[in-house]
Design a protein around this motif. Structure first.
Motif, PDB file in Angstrom:
ATOM      1  N   ILE A   1      23.420  39.252  48.151  1.00  0.00           N
ATOM      2  CA  ILE A   1      22.534  39.519  47.015  1.00  0.00           C
ATOM      3  C   ILE A   1      23.280  39.325  45.702  1.00  0.00           C
ATOM      4  N   MET A   2      24.512  39.820  45.647  1.00  0.00           N
ATOM      5  CA  MET A   2      25.316  39.660  44.432  1.00  0.00           C
ATOM      6  C   MET A   2      25.563  38.184  44.132  1.00  0.00           C
ATOM      7  N   ILE A   3      25.903  37.420  45.163  1.00  0.00           N
ATOM      8  CA  ILE A   3      26.126  35.982  44.978  1.00  0.00           C
ATOM      9  C   ILE A   3      24.840  35.310  44.503  1.00  0.00           C
ATOM     10  N   GLY A   4      23.719  35.714  45.115  1.00  0.00           N
ATOM     11  CA  GLY A   4      22.431  35.158  44.721  1.00  0.00           C
ATOM     12  C   GLY A   4      22.094  35.454  43.269  1.00  0.00           C
ATOM     13  N   LEU A   5      22.372  36.688  42.827  1.00  0.00           N
ATOM     14  CA  LEU A   5      22.116  37.044  41.433  1.00  0.00           C
ATOM     15  C   LEU A   5      22.963  36.197  40.494  1.00  0.00           C
ATOM     16  N   GLY A   6      24.203  35.949  40.901  1.00  0.00           N
ATOM     17  CA  GLY A   6      25.087  35.126  40.073  1.00  0.00           C
ATOM     18  C   GLY A   6      24.606  33.699  39.953  1.00  0.00           C
ATOM     19  N   ILE A   7      23.943  33.190  40.994  1.00  0.00           N
ATOM     20  CA  ILE A   7      23.407  31.824  40.964  1.00  0.00           C
ATOM     21  C   ILE A   7      22.128  31.764  40.142  1.00  0.00           C
ATOM     22  N   VAL A   8      21.237  32.728  40.359  1.00  0.00           N
ATOM     23  CA  VAL A   8      19.950  32.738  39.662  1.00  0.00           C
ATOM     24  C   VAL A   8      20.125  32.972  38.168  1.00  0.00           C
ATOM     25  N   PHE A   9      21.070  33.856  37.818  1.00  0.00           N
ATOM     26  CA  PHE A   9      21.320  34.168  36.404  1.00  0.00           C
ATOM     27  C   PHE A   9      22.735  33.689  36.055  1.00  0.00           C
ATOM     28  N   PRO A  10      22.876  32.469  35.556  1.00  0.00           N
ATOM     29  CA  PRO A  10      24.201  31.873  35.347  1.00  0.00           C
ATOM     30  C   PRO A  10      25.125  32.688  34.451  1.00  0.00           C
ATOM     31  N   LEU A  11      24.594  33.284  33.369  1.00  0.00           N
ATOM     32  CA  LEU A  11      25.454  34.087  32.506  1.00  0.00           C
ATOM     33  C   LEU A  11      26.038  35.275  33.269  1.00  0.00           C
ATOM     34  N   VAL A  12      25.226  35.861  34.152  1.00  0.00           N
ATOM     35  CA  VAL A  12      25.702  36.964  34.992  1.00  0.00           C
ATOM     36  C   VAL A  12      26.754  36.449  35.956  1.00  0.00           C
ATOM     37  N   GLY A  13      26.505  35.285  36.572  1.00  0.00           N
ATOM     38  CA  GLY A  13      27.454  34.723  37.526  1.00  0.00           C
ATOM     39  C   GLY A  13      28.814  34.471  36.899  1.00  0.00           C
ATOM     40  N   MET A  14      28.812  33.887  35.695  1.00  0.00           N
ATOM     41  CA  MET A  14      30.080  33.605  35.025  1.00  0.00           C
ATOM     42  C   MET A  14      30.809  34.906  34.662  1.00  0.00           C
ATOM     43  N   SER A  15      30.051  35.900  34.193  1.00  0.00           N
ATOM     44  CA  SER A  15      30.696  37.164  33.830  1.00  0.00           C
ATOM     45  C   SER A  15      31.161  37.925  35.069  1.00  0.00           C
ATOM     46  N   LEU A  16      30.422  37.799  36.196  1.00  0.00           N
ATOM     47  CA  LEU A  16      30.860  38.417  37.447  1.00  0.00           C
ATOM     48  C   LEU A  16      32.202  37.847  37.883  1.00  0.00           C
ATOM     49  N   LEU A  17      32.332  36.542  37.804  1.00  0.00           N
ATOM     50  CA  LEU A  17      33.611  35.910  38.159  1.00  0.00           C
ATOM     51  C   LEU A  17      34.734  36.389  37.241  1.00  0.00           C
ATOM     52  N   ALA A  18      34.415  36.500  35.945  1.00  0.00           N
ATOM     53  CA  ALA A  18      35.429  36.954  34.995  1.00  0.00           C
ATOM     54  C   ALA A  18      35.851  38.388  35.287  1.00  0.00           C
ATOM     55  N   VAL A  19      34.868  39.264  35.564  1.00  0.00           N
ATOM     56  CA  VAL A  19      35.180  40.658  35.860  1.00  0.00           C
ATOM     57  C   VAL A  19      35.940  40.770  37.176  1.00  0.00           C
ATOM     58  N   TRP A  20      35.513  39.995  38.191  1.00  0.00           N
ATOM     59  CA  TRP A  20      36.213  40.029  39.476  1.00  0.00           C
ATOM     60  C   TRP A  20      37.668  39.590  39.303  1.00  0.00           C
ATOM     61  N   ALA A  21      37.879  38.522  38.514  1.00  0.00           N
ATOM     62  CA  ALA A  21      39.248  38.044  38.291  1.00  0.00           C
ATOM     63  C   ALA A  21      40.076  39.094  37.553  1.00  0.00           C
ATOM     64  N   LEU A  22      39.475  39.719  36.527  1.00  0.00           N
ATOM     65  CA  LEU A  22      40.176  40.763  35.784  1.00  0.00           C
ATOM     66  C   LEU A  22      40.506  41.940  36.698  1.00  0.00           C
ATOM     67  N   ASP A  23      39.538  42.317  37.537  1.00  0.00           N
ATOM     68  CA  ASP A  23      39.748  43.441  38.452  1.00  0.00           C
ATOM     69  C   ASP A  23      40.854  43.141  39.454  1.00  0.00           C
ATOM     70  N   TRP A  24      40.833  41.921  40.023  1.00  0.00           N
ATOM     71  CA  TRP A  24      41.806  41.561  41.063  1.00  0.00           C
ATOM     72  C   TRP A  24      43.203  41.326  40.490  1.00  0.00           C
ATOM     73  N   LEU A  25      43.235  40.664  39.324  1.00  0.00           N
ATOM     74  CA  LEU A  25      44.532  40.292  38.765  1.00  0.00           C
ATOM     75  C   LEU A  25      45.211  41.418  37.993  1.00  0.00           C
ATOM     76  N   VAL A  26      44.392  42.308  37.393  1.00  0.00           N
ATOM     77  CA  VAL A  26      44.984  43.297  36.486  1.00  0.00           C
ATOM     78  C   VAL A  26      44.685  44.735  36.898  1.00  0.00           C
ATOM     79  N   LEU A  27      43.391  45.090  36.879  1.00  0.00           N
ATOM     80  CA  LEU A  27      43.045  46.503  36.993  1.00  0.00           C
ATOM     81  C   LEU A  27      43.406  47.105  38.345  1.00  0.00           C
TER      82      LEU A  27
END
Length: 457
Positions: A420-446
């Motif tokens: 569902i999360m992946i689907g939301l990221g595809i349907v709403f591109p701005l959300v998808g791009m920000s999800l990737l950014a947040v995931w990267a920030l979470d994995w790499l830093v936080l």
């Protein structure tokens, strides 16, 4: 599998937290401004009754006579729109630029008296609408609102996953344990409010997204189409009808926003017996003729007439009705009075009809006061959920920190939620791009900062 469970719950927990952190200020603003706009008819009557109410007379002046009274009072006014009285005890309204400011000018349709002037962009409803759509900062604000609405959808989905019953009693799941105190009370209030309001909130978010400048326009371009034959015999400009709408005011319905604006033929009124040099002097049809066309075509009261923007522009009659089945958009040649386009509910496709019905429900217009109260209830649910979420976070935050509250590790892996999360990221591109950014920030830093602190302890 235990590590996967912890890992996915960790991700869902962090997504929910980050989404809430970003979304809550926007949702509070949207709820407050939306609540104000919901009750526009009542608030307008309360605040501006001296401008909007008149004593009915025996004979109303024509639209041209009303316009003449305005021009006598304001010789230098540039009139851009006329809204005829909606009832016998209502004033007529003109929109005009006076001294560089866009103003609403109210006229008694019986006496022709100018009742007063209101700043068209600096009144309660205009400011609320502009805040609701663009944060008063134009395109950037529109994109931020769209991003916040998309993340709010993520918030609802991840919140449902975190709420999902796992063998506990129904208390605290379907209704709050009101006798509880402290964090447990706020947790129940947040979770149960979110659950019961989730469908209505998703409805509000999805219908609101159709008005956004990026996703909404893209959605309209794909799904909101009219038969090409409708425009075969119509001279078209390079503009779309959406240019008639603004952040503070809506002229045409969503369903017709991406339709072409026709152009007027300066030669039409002279039957071709003028040269191109003579075109600017071609006679424009009167406002009364445009009003008569609206009446003859069965356009219901509540419509507006927008002036041509230039020498090739058209008059536009438009009503965005409380019942979208009464919507109408007509474009009229400013020289000949010919109706170049007449778009109604019957011309809308299934998607356009669904969106229009959703929009009037969203705005509390479709079934009167009950619709207003239902949507106002959703606004209150959003405010309650936001406030309880903040309190719950404050009570559970790490000691001396403003970070993510500690995790529970008792949840099973729900693979459907990932899809569902992946689907939301595809349907709403701005959300998808920000999800990737947040995931990267979470994995790499936080997450690494959290792990380092845990090792240090």
């Amino acid at each position: 599998m235990a590590n996967n469970r912890v890992s996915f719950y960790n991700l869902a927990w962090r997504w929910h937290f980050y989404a809430g952190l970003f979304v809550i200020p926007f949702m509070i603003m949207l709820s407050v401004t939306g609540g104000i706009y919901l009750f526009k008819p009542q608030l307008d009557n309360l605040l501006y009754s001296d401008l909007m109410s008149v004593q009915p007379g025996s004979q109303a002046l024509s639209a041209d006579q009303q316009l003449e009274r305005l021009r006598q009072a304001y010789p230098h006014a540039a009139v851009s729109q006329y809204l005829p009285p909606t009832d016998v005890d209502r004033s007529a309204q003109f929109v005009a630029t006076l001294d560089g400011r866009k103003q609403n000018v109210f006229v008694d349709p019986y006496s022709g008296k100018i009742l007063g002037v209101q700043d068209a962009e600096n009144n309660l409803q205009a400011i609320s609408r502009s805040l609701h759509g663009t944060l008063l900062i134009g395109t950037l604000g529109d994109r931020l609102i769209e991003l916040a609405a998309g993340w709010a959808i993520v918030l609802v989905v991840s919140g449902l996953y975190l709420w999902w019953p796992r063998g506990q009693a129904v208390r605290g799941v379907f209704w709050p344990r009101l006798a509880s105190r402290g964090r447990l009370f706020w947790r129940d209030l947040h979770a149960v409010t979110g659950f019961w309001g989730s469908l209505l909130l998703l409805f509000m978010l999805l219908t609101g997204m159709t008005w956004t400048g990026y996703w909404g326009e893209s959605f309209a371009a794909v799904w909101n189409r009219f038969p090409a034959a409708m425009w075969n015999e119509v001279p078209k400009s390079g503009l779309q009808a959406r240019t008639l709408n603004s952040a503070t005011d809506q002229t045409v319905a969503w369903a017709v926003e991406n339709t072409p604006l026709p152009v007027s033929d300066p030669h039409a009124a002279h039957k071709g017996h003028v040269t191109q040099e003579d075109a600017p002097s071609a006679s424009q049809v009167s406002l009364r003729q445009v009003v008569d066309t609206a009446r003859e075509r069965g356009v219901l009261p509540g419509y507006s007439i927008t002036w041509p923007a230039d020498a090739t522009g058209v008059f536009t009659i438009a009503v965005f009705a409380n019942d979208p089945r009464n919507d109408a958009t007509l474009h009229i040649d400013q020289y000949s009075g010919r109706v170049l386009a007449d778009i109604r509910w019957k011309d809308y496709g299934i998607v356009a009809r669904s969106v229009e019905m959703g929009v009037v429900l969203h705005e509390g217009k479709f079934f009167g006061l009950a619709n207003q109260l239902l949507m106002f209830g959703v606004c209150l649910l959003i405010l309650l959920s936001a406030a309880s979420g903040l309190v719950m976070w404050w009570k559970r935050r790490p000691q001396g920190s403003l970070g993510v509250p500690p995790l529970r590790h008792d949840l099973p892996l729900w693979k459907t939620a990932v899809m569902i999360m992946i689907g939301l990221g595809i349907v709403f591109p701005l959300v998808g791009m920000s999800l990737l950014a947040v995931w990267a920030l979470d994995w790499l830093v936080l997450s690494r900062i959290g792990a380092s602190k845990a090792i240090a302890r």
